[in-house]
Write a protein that holds these residues in place. Structure first.
Motif, PDB file in Angstrom:
ATOM      1  N   VAL A  41       0.856  -1.182   0.000  1.00 28.27           N
ATOM      2  CA  VAL A  41       0.000   0.000   0.000  1.00 28.27           C
ATOM      3  C   VAL A  41       0.886   1.225   0.000  1.00 28.27           C
ATOM      4  N   SER A  42       0.590   2.183  -0.861  1.00 25.63           N
ATOM      5  CA  SER A  42       1.370   3.413  -0.903  1.00 25.63           C
ATOM      6  C   SER A  42       1.063   4.287   0.294  1.00 25.63           C
ATOM      7  N   GLN A  43       1.909   5.300   0.497  1.00 27.87           N
ATOM      8  CA  GLN A  43       1.743   6.156   1.670  1.00 27.87           C
ATOM      9  C   GLN A  43       0.545   7.066   1.559  1.00 27.87           C
ATOM     10  N   SER A  44       0.114   7.361   0.338  1.00 24.03           N
ATOM     11  CA  SER A  44      -0.981   8.317   0.167  1.00 24.03           C
ATOM     12  C   SER A  44      -2.354   7.684   0.320  1.00 24.03           C
ATOM     13  N   CYS A  45      -2.490   6.348   0.158  1.00 27.28           N
ATOM     14  CA  CYS A  45      -3.808   5.718   0.237  1.00 27.28           C
ATOM     15  C   CYS A  45      -4.172   5.434   1.677  1.00 27.28           C
ATOM     16  N   MET A  46      -5.463   5.190   1.876  1.00 27.88           N
ATOM     17  CA  MET A  46      -5.962   4.884   3.214  1.00 27.88           C
ATOM     18  C   MET A  46      -5.898   3.380   3.447  1.00 27.88           C
ATOM     19  N   PHE A  47      -5.670   2.995   4.706  1.00 32.04           N
ATOM     20  CA  PHE A  47      -5.601   1.589   5.041  1.00 32.04           C
ATOM     21  C   PHE A  47      -7.011   1.035   5.196  1.00 32.04           C
ATOM     22  N   PRO A  48      -7.204  -0.256   4.871  1.00 31.85           N
ATOM     23  CA  PRO A  48      -8.539  -0.863   5.040  1.00 31.85           C
ATOM     24  C   PRO A  48      -8.894  -0.987   6.512  1.00 31.85           C
ATOM     25  N   GLN A  49     -10.166  -1.068   6.735  1.00 35.60           N
ATOM     26  CA  GLN A  49     -10.640  -1.161   8.112  1.00 35.60           C
ATOM     27  C   GLN A  49     -10.336  -2.537   8.685  1.00 35.60           C
ATOM     28  N   ARG A  50     -10.029  -2.550   9.975  1.00 33.24           N
ATOM     29  CA  ARG A  50      -9.699  -3.799  10.640  1.00 33.24           C
ATOM     30  C   ARG A  50     -10.967  -4.640  10.806  1.00 33.24           C
ATOM     31  N   LEU A  51     -10.828  -5.935  10.584  1.00 27.78           N
ATOM     32  CA  LEU A  51     -11.958  -6.845  10.692  1.00 27.78           C
ATOM     33  C   LEU A  51     -11.953  -7.551  12.037  1.00 27.78           C
ATOM     34  N   ASN A  52     -13.129  -7.871  12.516  1.00 29.79           N
ATOM     35  CA  ASN A  52     -13.282  -8.638  13.738  1.00 29.79           C
ATOM     36  C   ASN A  52     -13.409 -10.109  13.367  1.00 29.79           C
ATOM     37  N   PRO A  53     -12.415 -10.950  13.731  1.00 28.89           N
ATOM     38  CA  PRO A  53     -12.506 -12.363  13.325  1.00 28.89           C
ATOM     39  C   PRO A  53     -13.721 -13.076  13.888  1.00 28.89           C
ATOM     40  N   LEU A  54     -14.234 -12.643  15.024  1.00 27.30           N
ATOM     41  CA  LEU A  54     -15.403 -13.292  15.606  1.00 27.30           C
ATOM     42  C   LEU A  54     -16.696 -12.889  14.915  1.00 27.30           C
ATOM     43  N   HIS A  55     -16.703 -11.707  14.287  1.00 21.35           N
ATOM     44  CA  HIS A  55     -17.897 -11.241  13.575  1.00 21.35           C
ATOM     45  C   HIS A  55     -17.467 -10.650  12.242  1.00 21.35           C
ATOM     46  N   PRO A  56     -17.043 -11.457  11.302  1.00 25.98           N
ATOM     47  CA  PRO A  56     -16.609 -10.932  10.000  1.00 25.98           C
ATOM     48  C   PRO A  56     -17.799 -10.466   9.179  1.00 25.98           C
ATOM     49  N   PRO A  57     -17.570  -9.611   8.200  1.00 20.51           N
ATOM     50  CA  PRO A  57     -18.684  -9.151   7.358  1.00 20.51           C
ATOM     51  C   PRO A  57     -19.154 -10.244   6.409  1.00 20.51           C
ATOM     52  N   GLY A  58     -20.377 -10.145   5.996  1.00 18.82           N
ATOM     53  CA  GLY A  58     -20.950 -11.108   5.075  1.00 18.82           C
ATOM     54  C   GLY A  58     -21.567 -12.312   5.739  1.00 18.82           C
ATOM     55  N   VAL A  59     -21.480 -12.424   7.064  1.00 19.53           N
ATOM     56  CA  VAL A  59     -22.054 -13.564   7.786  1.00 19.53           C
ATOM     57  C   VAL A  59     -23.158 -13.030   8.673  1.00 19.53           C
ATOM     58  N   ASN A  60     -24.373 -13.407   8.387  1.00 24.78           N
ATOM     59  CA  ASN A  60     -25.507 -12.921   9.150  1.00 24.78           C
ATOM     60  C   ASN A  60     -25.749 -13.717  10.418  1.00 24.78           C
ATOM     61  N   ARG A  61     -25.412 -14.992  10.395  1.00 25.21           N
ATOM     62  CA  ARG A  61     -25.734 -15.844  11.528  1.00 25.21           C
ATOM     63  C   ARG A  61     -24.590 -16.821  11.747  1.00 25.21           C
ATOM     64  N   ARG A  62     -24.170 -16.927  12.977  1.00 24.90           N
ATOM     65  CA  ARG A  62     -23.071 -17.829  13.315  1.00 24.90           C
ATOM     66  C   ARG A  62     -23.655 -19.188  13.721  1.00 24.90           C
ATOM     67  N   THR A  63     -23.148 -20.257  13.085  1.00 25.93           N
ATOM     68  CA  THR A  63     -23.658 -21.602  13.372  1.00 25.93           C
ATOM     69  C   THR A  63     -22.594 -22.410  14.106  1.00 25.93           C
ATOM     70  N   VAL A  64     -22.424 -23.687  13.717  1.00 24.11           N
ATOM     71  CA  VAL A  64     -21.539 -24.588  14.465  1.00 24.11           C
ATOM     72  C   VAL A  64     -20.087 -24.179  14.306  1.00 24.11           C
ATOM     73  N   SER A  65     -19.620 -23.957  13.104  1.00 25.71           N
ATOM     74  CA  SER A  65     -18.215 -23.676  12.834  1.00 25.71           C
ATOM     75  C   SER A  65     -18.108 -22.367  12.074  1.00 25.71           C
TER      76      SER A  65
END
Length: 208
Positions: A41-65
């Protein structure tokens, strides 16, 4: 794929239990994460937002695994990019005066001169403020000393006037007392002379 004549879904399953108990199948919800950039990543661009491994995006419901490898990889790449940016920023400071072009070296010297001028002006400003405060303090002390001296002079003048009046009053009382004593003594002397004059003991008039 079929088992005992029953068709199973294409979703991967997890079997729980031993060989003696009936097997139970639990579906695993697939994890959908955004694509992680692998390039630096270059110095001028913004860094991506940090993700929460326990609640990642795109998952509406947490099941067994719930697999979190993609989220961890995303956060690790983000940390690496930020460290690279900080390293580059840190080394850009001393790269110019040693390995930069003539223009960069001159710009670096100009920044150093401006910084020194700013520090000198701030130091002079602080010294002027300190001198001004000291002069004001000295003026206040001189004014307080002058006021104290005037008060002492006024007290001495009042005391001198009181002592002068006290002296004049004592002198008047003493003079009046002396005059009364002289008058009383002269009256006693006249009285004694009259007594001696008519006293039959002093027929010849020699006693006076």
């Amino acid at each position: 794929m079929s088992l005992r004549g029953v068709s199973l879904p294409s979703t991967p399953v997890v079997t729980l239990g031993n060989f003696n108990t009936p097997k139970r199948r639990c579906p695993i919800t697939p994890l959908y994460l955004p694509a992680v950039p692998t390039a630096t990543v270059s110095q001028s661009c913004m860094f991506p937002q940090r993700l929460n491994p326990l609640h990642p995006p795109g998952v509406n419901r947490r099941t067994v695994s719930l697999e979190t490898m993609a989220a961890h990889h995303h956060n690790q790449q983000r940390v690496i990019n930020m460290q690279q940016k900080e390293y580059s920023r840190y080394h850009q400071g001393w790269r110019r005066p040693f390995y930069g072009t003539a223009t960069e070296k001159e710009e670096y010297r100009r920044e150093i001169r401006q910084l020194l001028k700013k520090q000198m002006s701030e130091k002079w400003k602080t010294a002027r403020e300190a001198t001004s405060s000291q002069s004001k303090e000295i003026e206040a002390l001189i004014e307080a000393d002058r006021y104290t001296i005037l008060q002492d002079i006024e007290k001495d003048r009042t005391r001198a006037l009181f002592m002068r009046r006290y002296r004049d009053e004592n002198k008047r009382l003493m003079e009046s007392k002396w005059q009364e004593s002289r008058l009383s003594r002269s009256m006693e002397m006249l009285k004694e002379r009259e007594l001696l004059r008519y006293n039959p003991i002093n027929w010849s008039g020699t006693l006076k």
